[in-house]
Design an enzyme around this catalytic site. Structure first.
Site, short mmCIF file in Angstrom:
data_model
loop_
_atom_site.label_atom_id
_atom_site.label_comp_id
_atom_site.label_asym_id
_atom_site.label_seq_id
_atom_site.Cartn_x
_atom_site.Cartn_y
_atom_site.Cartn_z
N ASP A 1 -51.54 113.00 -28.83
CA ASP A 1 -52.53 112.63 -29.84
C ASP A 1 -53.39 113.83 -30.13
OD1 ASP A 1 -51.89 110.09 -30.13
OD2 ASP A 1 -53.48 109.21 -28.93
N ASP B 1 -53.96 106.39 -26.61
CA ASP B 1 -55.18 105.74 -26.15
C ASP B 1 -55.36 104.36 -26.77
OD1 ASP B 1 -55.58 106.57 -28.67
OD2 ASP B 1 -57.32 107.82 -28.27
N ASP C 1 -50.53 102.14 -29.27
CA ASP C 1 -49.67 103.18 -28.69
C ASP C 1 -48.78 102.62 -27.59
OD1 ASP C 1 -50.63 105.23 -30.24
OD2 ASP C 1 -52.28 105.67 -28.90
#
Length: 1168
Positions: free
Chosen positions: A468, A789, A793
């Site tokens: 990310d 997070d 996901d």
């Protein structure tokens, strides 16, 4: 639920309940039965029995707004009556149980039997003892004292077996203890927000009591059962309890039931807790499962209980799948991943960890070879003895001689078993466990909280990391640095006076009201520090902007408290925006909206001018704004957010559920550019990854220009290189065929060059990870690590070989799906994980190199010695001692080497790389040649060199000879010095490099040396040792030191010349998937289902399988719960039909998903 009285926990609660019933308006039993209802039934029941949820709150003596008073006595009383919010853990295995398990080892059992026979025979003196003629070798040497000492060997073998067992049990026990420590650490870290005495506080999940008012928000894993009392747009994923993957919308009047172990997928709200711990829905299932099936010992009890399970759950068949919730719990209950073996049982990660696969295969091969060798040894010894005694010397078999002969045969048998014991490398699993446990402990210090042991080792093989951007590569401290307000583009924060008052008021209201009220900016903890940002970081950036404009958002919020908000459209990955509707004093409505600028601007048809008046905003104005304002901001690496509003008339009231009409025709107030600076240590960490042969890819929901700018700052892409930066839409267009199906060949064309995927949805992330893992484009299968997070996901984290969840910013759902939690959310901690992973691999290779040298030498010595001299030069007890030091201590010493930066200078090993490389093979064979040469020299001419009596051809109970003692001692010395050689496996010269950084290694080498002196000098008969003179000791040590010199000689020979050396311990492609997984049709359906419904995230958990297994077992046991097992099966079949109906062109078709064996499901990685 009467069967539940198995649980003393439960019965205790019942006793309490009868005495305390009157303190609260509802009893435990009433609340429990209420929570078993769903949807409308529940609403009706609440209406009939209590009136409404408010009334329940009154009965529970709590206030929906202020929460519990929070006094200690009140909380204590609630715990007494309604129970505590934790599920009693499975009892750990006691030390004795572990000892018993260690005793189950086949080779040890054989040895024990042999030793007992040997003991028995030594005490049996036949009457014909005096008959001289029984066996040639027996004459002469045996005086009375020796005959008495015959029992010693048997006793010594038993003793050494006990030693081995205790050491193994102790290791298992400490491993289990570490695991529980880890578990409790994960538990303590899990907190939940509740309201107590009007204060919003975070308390550990175990402290929650019935009557608490809990605040729930997107991404939470609900810690207890409760009733929804107020909130907006709350959607829950209840698949963990019901198996239905559709998200359930919760509302006070339609479905207020919130169940523990379910996930909040959208929205926020408050609930009153009505059941905790064993009385919550998840707890009930847990108790039915016997807290995870620890009751193998109590088979009969379990049989009864399980029939109960079936009856009890017939009333709510939905919950049959429910046991899956057990896996939702582990963060909270001590049960989760406590016992390592249980973890192994639910470890349905795609394959056995690569390393374990390779090791198991290697151990089996070595074991087979050892078995053959030991069998041949025994056969040769027996044949030689019988032929020599009865054929050559023509002795008759006299009845009184029988025990003597049997004693010979037992001795031969013991020698054979000893060969086998030495050949089987039982230290291998131990080395792996020690190495992993040690690494996991140390990784805690490097901010890696490892939830699955094997993730640590998989990390060493990683070839790709999909990370990310926000919070991982950047600091996740958002600040507004540019703004476009009233037709002016401000490159820094404007002066408040330069902004029109009307615009300013709209702006402040839009930001203060249209953001989660849990998001706040608090004063700094220390003088001179930055203000603390709590809650959603983007919203914190916007609130910070309001404060920079010298305005106060708190006062706006106090005028318009959360309860008064009319309707909230919370942020989700589809909308990419958040909107809040309020009622104005004149009864009309106003909606404030904010979100990604390109998305919100498309919905704007007006924009505020410098005078604060709206003017028309046409598509071409929008294009110009994108070029002049948004792209320049994005190219500076800023994230652009657009804030807008829209007014609605009071009548007719708009149809709020028709989102497309509502979220349209906005008036743009401003566009801001938010900076999220790159973490200072990230560029260096990424450079290390690239040097180590790991590709870093950035997958983000941000605008492509912002993403590219940040990627360049991080060093993920370098200007002038040939790489791809794609947006989610474009990525999808390129990987799908005309029918909209994803094609692996198309993905293969893209992923090798792809470095940045922007504006990506969670599904894109999952598709990319799956595409890279399933790709056959490279000769090595890619090993992918993913960071995540958000709740969405989850699928990508589970699909990846290693999932990293963020410890600070991560939601509970992400943590649940992950393998490793990064406690500091920092990318550079991932690099540490890679280093530790590679270190585990290397430690095990070091140990193998050492162990196999010893095995080869010991087996050959025992074998040839036995064949030529009818007696192994190394006695059974000596072999066991060598085996113990080699296996147990060496695995400790070599498995705890600390990692060095140099590990990051080489490419990943890859999945098919053999465990034993050519260099290692060269070392093993080279050292074996040296050791064998010396031992055979000592065996056949040693007595002449040292002028001592020969130990060869000694009679049955002869005293130990100096000759054989020297051989044993030399052998051990060579092993000790070779242990130092084994510290390096890539052919390095300096084997002492960094030896003092590993105190365990030094202690073990010196300790082994000390014990060896004691054994030789004082071991006497049990160890078959005669004390040695100082000069003989010096020779032994000198020969041992020769190992170090010889090591340098071997290092000089180039490996490339030795083409004939084979590598060993590789996994072929076919073996990567254990057979049993191929025939688990349940699992494949599971997989197909996940593939089909990837959008609605399906958390179908592995408990389904455990449940089926338990039921099948009981079916065979009792025959009574047969319909249960059948129903279970039919529910699985019906799922598969649902799946088939769901299939649509945009999704992978069922047949593809089932036909490709390589893409077996990560089914439900048992979350431990």
């Amino acid at each position: 639920m009467g069967d539940m009285t198995n649980s003393d926990f439960y019965s205790k609660n019942q006793r309490n309940e009868s005495s305390h019933g009157g303190d609260f308006g509802c009893t435990l039993e009433e609340l429990r039965s209420l929570m078993e209802l769903r949807g409308t039934e529940a609403v009706v029941k609440i209406k009939e029995t209590y009136g409404d949820t408010e009334a329940i709150c009154r009965r529970l003596k709590t206030s929906p707004v202020e929460g519990l008073p929070g006094t200690a006595s009140d909380l204590e009383k609630r715990k007494q009556i309604f129970g505590q919010n934790f599920i009693p853990p499975k009892k750990p295995k006691t030390f004795l149980q572990l000892v018993w398990e260690a005793l189950q080892d086949v080779t040890l059992i054989i040895l024990e039997i042999a030793a007992i026979i040997s003991l028995g025979l030594s005490f049996y003196h036949p009457p014909g003892e005096s008959s001289e003629g029984c066996a040639t070798a027996q004459a002469g040497a045996e005086d009375e004292g020796e005959a008495e000492a015959g029992w010693i060997e048997g006793a010594a073998i038993l003793l050494s077996v006990i030693c081995v067992v205790l050491v193994t049990a102790f290791n298992d026990w400490s491993k289990e203890k570490q695991f529980r420590g880890l578990q409790s650490r994960i538990e303590q870290e899990q907190k939940f927000t509740v309201v107590r005495a009007s204060q919003v506080v975070q308390i550990p999940v175990a402290e929650i009591v019935v009557g608490d008012i809990a605040q729930i928000k997107y991404g939470d894993l609900l810690p207890a059962d409760g009733l929804f009392i107020q909130g907006n747009d709350l959607k829950i994923d209840e698949s963990s309890l019901t198996g239905e993957s559709d998200q359930v919308r919760k509302s006070v009047d339609k479905d207020p039931m919130l169940l523990s172990g379910t996930h909040v997928m959208e929205g926020s709200g408050r609930m009153v807790v009505t059941a905790v711990g064993v009385n919550s829905q998840t707890g009930i299932i847990f108790t039915l499962l016997g807290a995870g099936g620890e009751e193998e010992e109590k088979k009969d009890k379990k049989g009864k209980m399980q029939d109960g399970t079936v009856d009890a759950s017939q009333s709510k068949a939905k919950q049959q799948d429910g046991a899956a919730a057990m896996e939702m719990q582990p963060l909270k209950s001590a049960e989760g991943g406590d016992a390592d073996d249980k973890k192994k049982a639910n470890m349905h990660k795609k394959e056995k960890s690569v390393l374990q696969g390779k090791l198991t295969k290697l151990a089996v091969q070595i074991g087979k070879a050892g078995l053959v060798m030991s069998a041949i040894t025994v056969i040769i010894l027996v044949l030689y003895f019988t032929v020599d005694t009865f054929v050559v010397n023509k002795k008759p078999w006299l009845p009184e001689c029988t025990p003597v002969y049997v004693q010979y045969f037992v001795k031969f048998f013991i020698i054979g078993v000893t060969v086998l014991v030495v050949a089987v490398p039982e230290g291998l699993p131990l080395a792996v466990t020690i190495s992993l446990a040690y690494s996991v402990k140390k990784m805690m210090k490097d901010n890696n909280l490892v939830r699955h042991l094997d993730a640590c080792e998989t990390m060493g093989n990683a070839t790709a990391i999909c990370s990310d951007k926000t919070g991982t590569l950047t600091t996740n401290r958002m600040t507004v640095v540019q703004a476009y307000i009233g037709d002016v583009h401000y490159k820094e924060i404007p002066e408040p006076s330069s902004i029109n008052a009307k615009t300013m008021e709209l702006l402040v209201h839009a930001i203060a009201i249209n953001s989660a009220y849990t998001t706040k900016i608090l004063p700094p903890e220390k003088e001179g520090a930055l203000p603390r940002q709590v809650g959603n970081k983007t919203e914190c950036g916007l609130l910070g902007f309001v404060m920079d404009l010298k305005q106060d958002y708190e006062s706006v919020r106090s005028q318009m408290p959360e309860e008064k908000l009319y309707k909230v459209y919370t942020f989700n990955s589809v909308r990419k925006s958040m909107s809040t509707v309020i009622k104005l004093p004149d009864e009309s409505f106003r909606m404030y909206s904010k979100g990604a600028s390109e998305i919100v601007l498309k919905k704007c048809c007006k924009i505020l001018t410098g005078a604060g008046e709206p003017r028309v905003f046409r598509p071409r104005d929008r294009d110009e704004m994108v070029k002049k304002v948004i792209e320049p901001m994005a190219c500076d690496g800023l994230r652009t957010i657009c804030v807008g509003y829209r007014d609605f008339p009071s009548s007719p009231e708009p149809d709020w559920d028709n989102e497309n009409d509502i979220l349209n025709d906005l008036t743009c107030i401003c566009v801001v550019g938010i900076e999220d600076p790159v973490r200072p240590e990230v560029p260096e960490a990424i450079r290390k990854c690239q040097r180590a042969g790991i590709t870093v890819r950035m997958v983000t929901g941000d605008n492509i220009n912002t993403a590219r700018a940040i990627a360049i700052k991080c060093g993920i892409i370098h200007p002038g290189e040939d790489f791809l930066c794609l947006e989610g839409k474009e990525f999808n267009r390129r990987i799908r065929n005309e029918k909209g199906e994803i094609e692996q060949e198309r993905i293969d064309k893209i992923w090798p060059k792809l470095r940045v995927l922007a504006r990506s949805s969670p599904t894109d992330k999952h598709t990319l990870v799956k595409g890279i893992i399933d790709s056959t484009h490279t000769e090595q299968r890619q090993v992918v690590a993913v960071t995540g997070d958000g709740t969405n996901d989850g699928p990508a984290l589970k699909k990846a070989d290693v999932g990293f969840a963020m410890g600070i910013a991560g939601t509970d759902v992400a943590k649940e799906a992950s393998d490793i939690i990064l406690t500091d959310d920092n990318f550079s901690s991932i690099v540490k994980a890679v280093m530790w992973g590679r270190n585990v691999y290397d430690s095990i290779s070091k140990f193998l190199q050492f162990q196999l040298t010893v095995n080869v030498v010991a087996v050959i010595v025992a074998f040839t010695g036995a064949c030529i001299t009818q007696d192994s030069p190394l006695k059974a007890v000596q072999m066991l001692w060598v085996n113990l030091i080699m296996d147990t201590f060496a695995s400790l010493a070599l498995a705890t080497e600390p990692p060095t930066e140099s590990l990051l200078l080489r490419k990943p090993y890859g999945r098919n790389k053999p465990l034993i490389s050519r260099t290692m093979m060269k070392n093993i064979l080279g050292h074996a040649v040296y050791q064998l040469t010396l031992i055979f020299t000592l065996l056949f001419v040693g007595e002449k060199m040292f002028q001592i009596d020969s130990g060869r051809n000694a009679p049955l109970h002869a005293p130990p000879s100096e000759h054989y003692t020297i051989i044993f001692n030399t052998f051990v010395m060579m092993q000790l010095f070779n242990e130092i050689n084994a510290r390096k496996i890539h052919g390095e010269r300096n084997v002492f490099d960094g030896i003092f950084r590993n105190p365990i290694f030094c202690t073990i080498v010196l300790g082994t040396f000390a014990i060896q002196i004691v054994i030789v000098q004082f071991g006497g008969k049990p160890f078959s040792c005669a004390p040695l003179q100082l000069d003989q000791w010096m020779w032994c040590i000198f020969i041992g030191l020769g190992e170090l010199v010889w090591g340098q000689v071997i290092a000089t020979i180039p490996t490339s010349r030795l083409k004939f050396l084979k590598e060993a311990g590789r996994l072929t492609q076919k073996e990567e998937i254990p057979e049993e997984e191929l025939n688990e049709d349940v699992e494949e359906i599971d997989h197909a289902e996940r593939e089909l419904r990837r959008g609605q995230i399906l958390w179908f958990r592995g408990l389904n399988r455990i449940q089926t297994q338990i039921e099948v077992v009981n079916t065979f046991k009792s025959g009574a719960s047969f319909q249960g097992a059948l129903r279970r099966q039919s529910s699985v079949t019906s799922q598969s039909q649902d799946v088939a109906n769901l299939s649509s062109p945009s999704r992978v078709s069922l047949s593809n998903a089932l036909s490709s064996p390589t893409s077996l499901p990560p089914a439900a990685a048992g979350q431990g």
